[in-house]
Design a protein around this motif. Structure first.
Motif, PDB file in Angstrom:
ATOM      1  N   TYR A  87       0.824  -1.210   0.000  1.00  0.00           N
ATOM      2  CA  TYR A  87       0.000   0.000   0.000  1.00  0.00           C
ATOM      3  C   TYR A  87       0.860   1.264   0.000  1.00  0.00           C
ATOM      4  O   TYR A  87       0.531   2.247  -0.671  1.00  0.00           O
ATOM      5  N   ALA A  88       1.965   1.255   0.725  1.00  0.00           N
ATOM      6  CA  ALA A  88       2.822   2.437   0.795  1.00  0.00           C
ATOM      7  C   ALA A  88       3.485   2.740  -0.546  1.00  0.00           C
ATOM      8  O   ALA A  88       3.750   3.903  -0.856  1.00  0.00           O
ATOM      9  N   CYS A  89       3.730   1.717  -1.349  1.00  0.00           N
ATOM     10  CA  CYS A  89       4.525   1.891  -2.569  1.00  0.00           C
ATOM     11  C   CYS A  89       3.745   1.663  -3.861  1.00  0.00           C
ATOM     12  O   CYS A  89       4.317   1.779  -4.951  1.00  0.00           O
ATOM     13  N   GLU A  90       2.454   1.366  -3.773  1.00  0.00           N
ATOM     14  CA  GLU A  90       1.695   1.014  -4.970  1.00  0.00           C
ATOM     15  C   GLU A  90       1.614   2.127  -6.004  1.00  0.00           C
ATOM     16  O   GLU A  90       1.538   1.860  -7.204  1.00  0.00           O
ATOM     17  N   LYS A  91       1.677   3.376  -5.581  1.00  0.00           N
ATOM     18  CA  LYS A  91       1.575   4.493  -6.537  1.00  0.00           C
ATOM     19  C   LYS A  91       2.897   4.805  -7.219  1.00  0.00           C
ATOM     20  O   LYS A  91       2.924   5.530  -8.206  1.00  0.00           O
ATOM     21  N   ASN A  92       3.982   4.266  -6.703  1.00  0.00           N
ATOM     22  CA  ASN A  92       5.295   4.445  -7.314  1.00  0.00           C
ATOM     23  C   ASN A  92       5.504   3.315  -8.319  1.00  0.00           C
ATOM     24  O   ASN A  92       5.942   2.221  -7.955  1.00  0.00           O
ATOM     25  N   LEU A  93       5.213   3.587  -9.576  1.00  0.00           N
ATOM     26  CA  LEU A  93       5.257   2.538 -10.600  1.00  0.00           C
ATOM     27  C   LEU A  93       6.679   2.101 -10.926  1.00  0.00           C
ATOM     28  O   LEU A  93       6.872   1.103 -11.631  1.00  0.00           O
ATOM     29  N   ASN A  94       7.686   2.800 -10.412  1.00  0.00           N
ATOM     30  CA  ASN A  94       9.085   2.403 -10.593  1.00  0.00           C
ATOM     31  C   ASN A  94       9.642   1.701  -9.362  1.00  0.00           C
ATOM     32  O   ASN A  94      10.823   1.364  -9.320  1.00  0.00           O
ATOM     33  N   TYR A  95       8.811   1.492  -8.364  1.00  0.00           N
ATOM     34  CA  TYR A  95       9.268   0.938  -7.093  1.00  0.00           C
ATOM     35  C   TYR A  95       9.983  -0.399  -7.249  1.00  0.00           C
ATOM     36  O   TYR A  95      11.042  -0.618  -6.663  1.00  0.00           O
ATOM     37  N   LEU A  96       9.428  -1.287  -8.027  1.00  0.00           N
ATOM     38  CA  LEU A  96      10.019  -2.619  -8.145  1.00  0.00           C
ATOM     39  C   LEU A  96      11.389  -2.601  -8.812  1.00  0.00           C
ATOM     40  O   LEU A  96      12.189  -3.506  -8.596  1.00  0.00           O
ATOM     41  N   LYS A  97      11.682  -1.580  -9.593  1.00  0.00           N
ATOM     42  CA  LYS A  97      12.998  -1.466 -10.224  1.00  0.00           C
ATOM     43  C   LYS A  97      14.070  -1.115  -9.198  1.00  0.00           C
ATOM     44  O   LYS A  97      15.234  -1.467  -9.365  1.00  0.00           O
ATOM     45  N   LYS A  98      13.677  -0.396  -8.134  1.00  0.00           N
ATOM     46  CA  LYS A  98      14.628   0.079  -7.130  1.00  0.00           C
ATOM     47  C   LYS A  98      14.534  -0.684  -5.812  1.00  0.00           C
ATOM     48  O   LYS A  98      15.378  -0.510  -4.944  1.00  0.00           O
ATOM     49  N   ARG A  99      13.531  -1.491  -5.659  1.00  0.00           N
ATOM     50  CA  ARG A  99      13.268  -2.192  -4.392  1.00  0.00           C
ATOM     51  C   ARG A  99      14.414  -3.140  -4.059  1.00  0.00           C
ATOM     52  O   ARG A  99      14.878  -3.897  -4.895  1.00  0.00           O
ATOM     53  N   THR A 100      14.827  -3.107  -2.793  1.00  0.00           N
ATOM     54  CA  THR A 100      15.874  -4.013  -2.339  1.00  0.00           C
ATOM     55  C   THR A 100      15.253  -5.307  -1.809  1.00  0.00           C
ATOM     56  O   THR A 100      14.058  -5.364  -1.492  1.00  0.00           O
ATOM     57  N   PHE A 101      16.078  -6.317  -1.698  1.00  0.00           N
ATOM     58  CA  PHE A 101      15.662  -7.641  -1.247  1.00  0.00           C
ATOM     59  C   PHE A 101      15.075  -7.565   0.162  1.00  0.00           C
ATOM     60  O   PHE A 101      15.633  -6.928   1.043  1.00  0.00           O
ATOM     61  N   TRP A 102      13.942  -8.206   0.381  1.00  0.00           N
ATOM     62  CA  TRP A 102      13.233  -8.286   1.659  1.00  0.00           C
ATOM     63  C   TRP A 102      12.891  -6.908   2.224  1.00  0.00           C
ATOM     64  O   TRP A 102      12.933  -6.691   3.428  1.00  0.00           O
ATOM     65  N   SER A 103      12.495  -6.000   1.371  1.00  0.00           N
ATOM     66  CA  SER A 103      12.126  -4.642   1.807  1.00  0.00           C
ATOM     67  C   SER A 103      10.930  -4.633   2.752  1.00  0.00           C
ATOM     68  O   SER A 103      10.745  -3.690   3.507  1.00  0.00           O
ATOM     69  N   PHE A 104      10.110  -5.667   2.709  1.00  0.00           N
ATOM     70  CA  PHE A 104       8.936  -5.727   3.583  1.00  0.00           C
ATOM     71  C   PHE A 104       9.331  -5.705   5.063  1.00  0.00           C
ATOM     72  O   PHE A 104       8.527  -5.338   5.912  1.00  0.00           O
ATOM     73  N   LEU A 105      10.565  -6.088   5.377  1.00  0.00           N
ATOM     74  CA  LEU A 105      11.015  -6.102   6.782  1.00  0.00           C
ATOM     75  C   LEU A 105      10.988  -4.714   7.403  1.00  0.00           C
ATOM     76  O   LEU A 105      10.826  -4.582   8.609  1.00  0.00           O
ATOM     77  N   LYS A 106      11.112  -3.672   6.575  1.00  0.00           N
ATOM     78  CA  LYS A 106      11.045  -2.292   7.067  1.00  0.00           C
ATOM     79  C   LYS A 106       9.667  -1.950   7.618  1.00  0.00           C
ATOM     80  O   LYS A 106       9.504  -0.987   8.334  1.00  0.00           O
ATOM     81  N   TYR A 107       8.664  -2.750   7.255  1.00  0.00           N
ATOM     82  CA  TYR A 107       7.270  -2.466   7.614  1.00  0.00           C
ATOM     83  C   TYR A 107       6.755  -3.346   8.749  1.00  0.00           C
ATOM     84  O   TYR A 107       5.573  -3.328   9.051  1.00  0.00           O
ATOM     85  N   LEU A 108       7.643  -4.099   9.392  1.00  0.00           N
ATOM     86  CA  LEU A 108       7.218  -4.963  10.508  1.00  0.00           C
ATOM     87  C   LEU A 108       6.778  -4.162  11.701  1.00  0.00           C
ATOM     88  O   LEU A 108       7.224  -3.168  12.063  1.00  0.00           O
TER      89      LEU A 108
END
Length: 108
Positions: A87-108
């Protein structure tokens, strides 16, 4: 990503779901909603990172823990780390190009 339109496959409250490698949607119009598709593609990336099965185990366990904590299913769902990232990144259509491995951990 393989997009399927299957309205009867989903519960009434769901517009779509990512089940690797598929994104299943209720309404064919969602296949043109880039923000929705980006949200689901973020989930597909999360699923790949956790070798699919561990994603579902983690998702289910985190949902149950948050449901017990919040005593509200919707609030529990919205606070799952995977959903918070999507939800935090869905509007950034380039997010997946820059996303780092296991980024979901930042949202725990």
């Amino acid at each position: 990503m393989i997009l399927l339109v299957r309205p009867k496959f989903l519960r009434k409250n769901f517009n779509g779901i990512a089940l690797w490698p598929f994104v299943i949607v209720r309404n064919p119009d969602l296949s043109r909603d880039f923000i929705f598709l980006n949200h689901e593609q973020i989930h597909l990336r999360q699923q790949i990172e956790l070798l699919v099965i561990f994603f579902y185990v983690w998702y289910g366990m985190e949902f149950l823990l948050r449901w017990i904590s919040y005593k509200n299913r919707n609030l529990a769902y919205r606070n799952i780390s995977f959903e918070r990232e999507a939800y935090a990144c869905e509007k950034n259509l380039n997010y997946l190009k820059k996303r780092t491995f296991w980024s979901f951990l930042k949202y725990l």
